[in-house]
Design an enzyme around this catalytic site. Sequence first.
Site, short mmCIF file in Angstrom:
data_model
loop_
_atom_site.label_atom_id
_atom_site.label_comp_id
_atom_site.label_asym_id
_atom_site.label_seq_id
_atom_site.Cartn_x
_atom_site.Cartn_y
_atom_site.Cartn_z
N TYR A 299 -21.34 28.07 1.69
CA TYR A 299 -20.29 28.33 0.71
C TYR A 299 -20.47 29.74 0.17
CZ TYR A 299 -17.54 27.64 -3.64
OH TYR A 299 -16.66 27.75 -4.68
N LYS B 81 -17.37 27.55 3.92
CA LYS B 81 -16.25 27.70 2.98
C LYS B 81 -16.23 29.17 2.60
CE LYS B 81 -14.51 26.37 -1.58
NZ LYS B 81 -14.75 25.59 -2.82
#
Length: 290
Positions: free
Chosen positions: A132, A160
């Site tokens: 992320y 992400k």
Amino acid sequence: MFKGSIVAIVTPFKNGAVDEEKLRELVEFQIENGTDAIVPCGTTGESSTLDYEEHDRVIEIVVEQVKKRVPVIAGTGSNSTKEAIEMTSHAKTLGADGALLVTPYYNKPTQEGLFLHYKAVADAVALPQILYNVPGRTGVNLLPETVARLAEHKNIVAIKEATGSLQQASEIIDLCGDKIDVFSGDDFITFPMMACGAKGVISVTANIMPKEVAALVDAFFAGKMEEARQWHLKLLKISNAMFIESNPVPVKTAVALMGKCSAEVRLPLAPLAEANKVKLVAIMKEYGLI
């Protein structure tokens, strides 16, 4: 492995405690409206102000309520590698299908430090892991070359990407090919990122418009480009409204305005400023949400 419209779900509070009943209701709202996976304890779930017991309980509730209908991807990131390993391991024990790990924040590791951090977690826990990258909140940018190194690890399956940069997302997709899946971390850029090869979105907006965010992603993967483009444009204003103040304050206020939970957030987050609440209400009325 994971694909589509994935919600970074809010954590509802009531009188300072996690509102377990409302959390279960929010999970049902998501599944009923076509969400493909659920992320508890992400940024939007106020993970940074949950204590360890609450963090585990939120994951446990979501796993229990989902009942394997969709994947549960638990937020388990930390700026301590040891802690990230422990949290990821516990999420696996609780029945999570994957883990989302934010880059270590505040201590500003080098790219080598980031590589070693993620490798250590992936080596320690046999669970599908999503990197992320959100430098606007963490102070560090996980560069495409580092992602490419990490993509070689069997337990690292996706990233992400929340830089808001199509260039960086495109470079990751180009460097990694099918070794890692890329997800949009910003609702406003989901459609163009999918056009570059992203596999979906980990969404804030889906907390209030799950059916519509799923419709955008589903239309794209069904080859209905014009329909997907129209959804992208239609959702742009409400997606931007989710960031009139720090996430998750606006989205939690929006969920509360829809009657689904309290707008309560934990300090140091403060309630949405009244002037911004007026703006949010007006936009939500445009969308027929209230």
